[in-house]
Design a protein around this motif. Sequence first.
Motif, short mmCIF file in Angstrom:
data_model
loop_
_atom_site.label_atom_id
_atom_site.label_comp_id
_atom_site.label_asym_id
_atom_site.label_seq_id
_atom_site.Cartn_x
_atom_site.Cartn_y
_atom_site.Cartn_z
N UNK A 20 0.83 -1.20 0.00
CA UNK A 20 0.00 0.00 0.00
C UNK A 20 0.86 1.26 0.00
N UNK A 21 1.98 1.21 0.72
CA UNK A 21 2.87 2.36 0.77
C UNK A 21 3.45 2.67 -0.60
N UNK A 22 3.56 1.65 -1.43
CA UNK A 22 4.04 1.83 -2.80
C UNK A 22 2.89 2.15 -3.76
N UNK A 23 1.67 2.22 -3.23
CA UNK A 23 0.52 2.50 -4.08
C UNK A 23 0.09 1.32 -4.91
N UNK A 24 0.40 0.10 -4.46
CA UNK A 24 0.09 -1.10 -5.23
C UNK A 24 -1.03 -1.90 -4.58
N UNK A 25 -1.90 -2.43 -5.41
CA UNK A 25 -2.93 -3.37 -4.95
C UNK A 25 -2.36 -4.77 -4.98
N UNK A 26 -2.61 -5.55 -3.94
CA UNK A 26 -2.18 -6.95 -3.93
C UNK A 26 -3.39 -7.80 -3.57
N UNK A 27 -3.64 -8.85 -4.33
CA UNK A 27 -4.81 -9.71 -4.10
C UNK A 27 -4.61 -10.53 -2.84
N UNK A 28 -5.71 -11.07 -2.32
CA UNK A 28 -5.63 -11.92 -1.14
C UNK A 28 -4.78 -13.16 -1.42
#
Length: 332
Positions: free
Chosen positions: A118-126
């Motif tokens: 999140x700090x990098x502005x990235x979405x990561x799936x579960x």
Amino acid sequence: MVITRTPFRISFFGGGTDYPAWFSEHEGKVLSTTIDKYCYITCRHLPPFFEYKHRIVYSAIENVRHWDEIKHPAVRAVLGWTNCSKGLEIHHDGDLPARSGLGSSSSFTVGLLHALAALKGRYVSKKQLASNAIHIEQDVIGENVGSQDQIAAAYGGFNRIEFNRNGSFEVSPVIVRPQRTRELQSHLMLCFTGFSRIASDIARSQIDNLHQREQELHRIGAMVDEAVQILHSKTRRIEEFGELLHQSWMNKKALSDRVSTPEIDQIYQTALDAGATGGKILGAGGGGFLLLFVRPALQPRVREALSQLIHVPFGFDDSGSRVVLYQPNGLC
């Protein structure tokens, strides 16, 4: 700044079949739920004005100039694996103590991975979050841990998790009537034994015995579907779930002489004598939290018999790891 909230979990059935050494040959499955107790990770970039580059705050405080100087194994592994170039300040807070059988270590790893993404502005799936956490704990750190805790923390909810021989996994939410869910939850008690332990050490003793305990592990795995059938049935007594928990604990104790201790056996017997139907030590065993299945009318008697223990009220949670605060201030 980013804050993630990642739930702890209760594993009901199937624990032990989620070790890669087992499911790579036999497959595996577990039944677990996340609860409304959480690990919070606060993460922000540090301005370049300090003598140190990274500041890690948990039960200890670490100020270091490079990630490989960090003593906390999960933080060191995650920062090395993600190769974040900017300085970080990381704070950890938890609702319940570590090393207590609720998957807190995996909740920490999942929460930290989520915060850095999140700090990098990235979405990561579960699914990716769970897979990354499994890789960090099993391959980078080299811990003797199973694969269910990371998945539970990332996905959240009441799930049947299946582990395939090729290393993949499938998460199937267990859909239970709301009245049945309330009935189950009203019969559960969570007590802290006061004993903490290193789960990886106990798990190692279980892994070493896998091939000598195949009968017990096959039975432990079969209990997953039996438990789901009990929950789905409109005619079977909910007490059968507690009776199955007791059978599971007896099988789990046979996996290694380190799963239980004379002190734990005495606590459990005291609970049974006071009216508990069944229960189990959560996690790898050896200490931590004791889950008990007790009819609501008998819970005051059990609570009094175990008055030396800390009783923790809890509810089920289905949120999984989530970002609860996001204030971007630059990218790694």
